[in-house]
Motif scaffolding. Structure first.
Motif, PDB file in Angstrom:
ATOM      1  N   TYR A  81       0.791  -0.956  -0.157  1.00  0.00           N
ATOM      2  CA  TYR A  81       0.037  -0.012   0.043  1.00  0.00           C
ATOM      3  C   TYR A  81       0.841   1.055  -0.409  1.00  0.00           C
ATOM      4  N   ARG A  82       2.071   1.436   0.711  1.00  0.00           N
ATOM      5  CA  ARG A  82       2.494   2.316   1.327  1.00  0.00           C
ATOM      6  C   ARG A  82       3.469   2.548  -0.942  1.00  0.00           C
ATOM      7  N   LEU A  85       0.521   4.412  -3.037  1.00  0.00           N
ATOM      8  CA  LEU A  85       0.429   5.768  -2.735  1.00  0.00           C
ATOM      9  C   LEU A  85       1.054   6.495  -2.864  1.00  0.00           C
ATOM     10  N   THR A  95      -4.808  12.926  -4.757  1.00  0.00           N
ATOM     11  CA  THR A  95      -4.877  14.716  -3.787  1.00  0.00           C
ATOM     12  C   THR A  95      -5.816  15.001  -4.629  1.00  0.00           C
ATOM     13  N   ALA A 137      -7.601   1.601   6.123  1.00  0.00           N
ATOM     14  CA  ALA A 137      -6.431   2.433   6.175  1.00  0.00           C
ATOM     15  C   ALA A 137      -6.108   3.495   4.832  1.00  0.00           C
ATOM     16  N   TYR A 138      -6.435   2.560   3.767  1.00  0.00           N
ATOM     17  CA  TYR A 138      -6.295   3.071   2.608  1.00  0.00           C
ATOM     18  C   TYR A 138      -7.459   3.816   1.826  1.00  0.00           C
ATOM     19  N   HIS A 141      -7.496   6.287   3.824  1.00  0.00           N
ATOM     20  CA  HIS A 141      -6.634   7.957   3.877  1.00  0.00           C
ATOM     21  C   HIS A 141      -7.018   8.726   1.813  1.00  0.00           C
ATOM     22  N   GLU A 144     -10.652  11.022   3.813  1.00  0.00           N
ATOM     23  CA  GLU A 144     -10.594  11.304   4.553  1.00  0.00           C
ATOM     24  C   GLU A 144      -9.395  12.182   5.340  1.00  0.00           C
ATOM     25  N   ARG A 145      -8.467  11.398   4.095  1.00  0.00           N
ATOM     26  CA  ARG A 145      -7.388  12.497   3.567  1.00  0.00           C
ATOM     27  C   ARG A 145      -7.015  11.735   4.902  1.00  0.00           C
ATOM     28  N   ALA A 146      -6.707  10.652   5.802  1.00  0.00           N
ATOM     29  CA  ALA A 146      -5.861  10.106   6.808  1.00  0.00           C
ATOM     30  C   ALA A 146      -4.749   9.691   6.658  1.00  0.00           C
ATOM     31  N   THR A 147      -3.658   9.539   6.921  1.00  0.00           N
ATOM     32  CA  THR A 147      -2.508   9.728   7.195  1.00  0.00           C
ATOM     33  C   THR A 147      -2.517   7.983   7.044  1.00  0.00           C
ATOM     34  N   PHE A 148      -1.773   8.024   5.617  1.00  0.00           N
ATOM     35  CA  PHE A 148      -1.850   6.325   6.092  1.00  0.00           C
ATOM     36  C   PHE A 148      -0.361   5.968   6.878  1.00  0.00           C
TER      37      PHE A 148
END
Ligand SMILES: [Fe+2]
Length: 337
Positions: A81-82, A85, A95, A137-138, A141, A144-148
């Motif tokens: 995932y990282r 992203l 974005t 979590a993905y 992100h 909700e723009r939550a940091t992964f």
């Protein structure tokens, strides 16, 4: 302050919502992913990802993920995932454009996990918990723009009772006049798929309730990893849920956005009452035809929706492919010639 052009409507554009959709991409197979630049250039109002945002099972894996321990599996999948992203063109697109994702077999567990009834095997419970946490979590992100999580020990990844992504409904309004709503139904086609059941009765009930509560002229987009009907492979046609979906299409205007097959496609499925269920498939954003082998794919679909019509088209490598665009009248829910 309104300009003269605004006041007179002299330069008014048609009121249209543009939705891009695609599926199946791997930053491991394709570190360069130009498809996202092609989508961004079209300035969509929303992007729908219909499964396989990562491939947990890839040939380069040192061991099959099914034999990994829970923490090793979580680390392994989180890194995928990282990597996705961090892909620059993907990061720029998500974005700029509201993005929604569902999962399919490769971001849930692995190919053919349905055939081995993985969701019923206790031995995989820890892997499924980790997979849920990472996919949730993905989505957090994306939406909700939550940091992964950058750390594999992040508490957000270690809820012992991590819920399945499950079903979610999103009302899309950007670019559309009021009174012609679009409801996006993000279904979870993996958490309850067993035997001849695809979504499970609880999820089906949630979808029925949501569609019944929507305005009568709503357009319902059902995001699904699997296609509705195909000549082979995963499809709703293998499950009792297809009869349920066709019955819903007797009452509501439903178009599915599907993925999985690493190709673009379009199907019309008539209902018993002469209505239509449509399946818009766009798959193979950044992958090869057979994941590692075969020709490259840069596929996506684009819907243009206004108060009266839904127009669908498909692109390959940024250009229209062989599949002809389709236009559907929203009130009759039939295709226009
Ligand atoms: Fe795929």
């Amino acid at each position: 302050m309104p300009t003269l052009a605004h006041a007179t409507g002299a330069t008014r554009k048609p009121v249209t919502m543009k939705i891009a959709f695609t599926s199946c991409f791997s930053a491991t197979v394709f570190p360069q992913q130009p498809v996202w630049r092609q989508i961004l250039a079209l300035k969509p109002d929303a992007l729908v990802l219909t499964g396989d945002s990562i491939y947990i099972d890839e040939l380069t894996n040192p061991t099959h993920p099914k034999v990994m321990g829970d923490f090793e599996f979580l680390q392994f999948v989180a890194a995928k995932y990282r990597r996705q992203l961090a892909q620059p063109d993907f990061a720029a697109l998500i974005t700029a454009v509201p993005t929604y994702a569902i999962w399919d077999d490769h971001d849930f567990l692995w190919n053919e996990c349905y055939e081995e009834k993985a969701i019923q095997k206790k031995t995989y419970a820890g892997l499924i918990r980790a997979s849920r946490a990472l996919f949730n979590a993905y989505c957090a992100h994306l939406e909700e723009r939550a940091t992964f999580p950058v750390n594999d020990s992040d508490a957000r990844l270690w809820n012992a009772n991590e819920p399945a992504p499950g079903y979610r409904e999103v009302k899309l309004t950007k670019g559309l006049p009021s009174g012609a709503p679009v409801h996006l139904h993000l279904v979870d086609g993996r958490s309850w798929r067993v035997n001849r059941t695809l979504l499970g009765s609880a999820q089906r009930g949630e979808i029925e309730t949501a569609m019944a509560a929507a305005p009568a002229d709503a357009l319902h987009l059902v995001a699904s990893g699997s296609v509705i009907e195909a000549h082979k492979g995963d499809q709703w046609g293998n499950f009792e849920d297809l009869a349920w979906l066709r019955a819903l299409a007797d009452k509501y205007s439903i178009a599915c956005l599907s993925g999985d097959i690493h190709a673009n496609d379009f199907h019309r499925i008539p209902t018993d009452k002469g209505r239509m269920l449509y399946d818009f498939t766009a798959s193979g954003a950044a992958i090869r035809r057979a994941i590692w082998a075969g020709t490259q794919c840069q596929n996506f679909g684009l819907l243009d929706i206004d108060a009266t019509t839904l127009r669908g088209q498909w692109l390959r490598f940024g250009f229209p492919g062989a599949l002809a665009p389709v236009t559907i009248d929203r009130s009759s829910w039939q295709m226009r010639p």
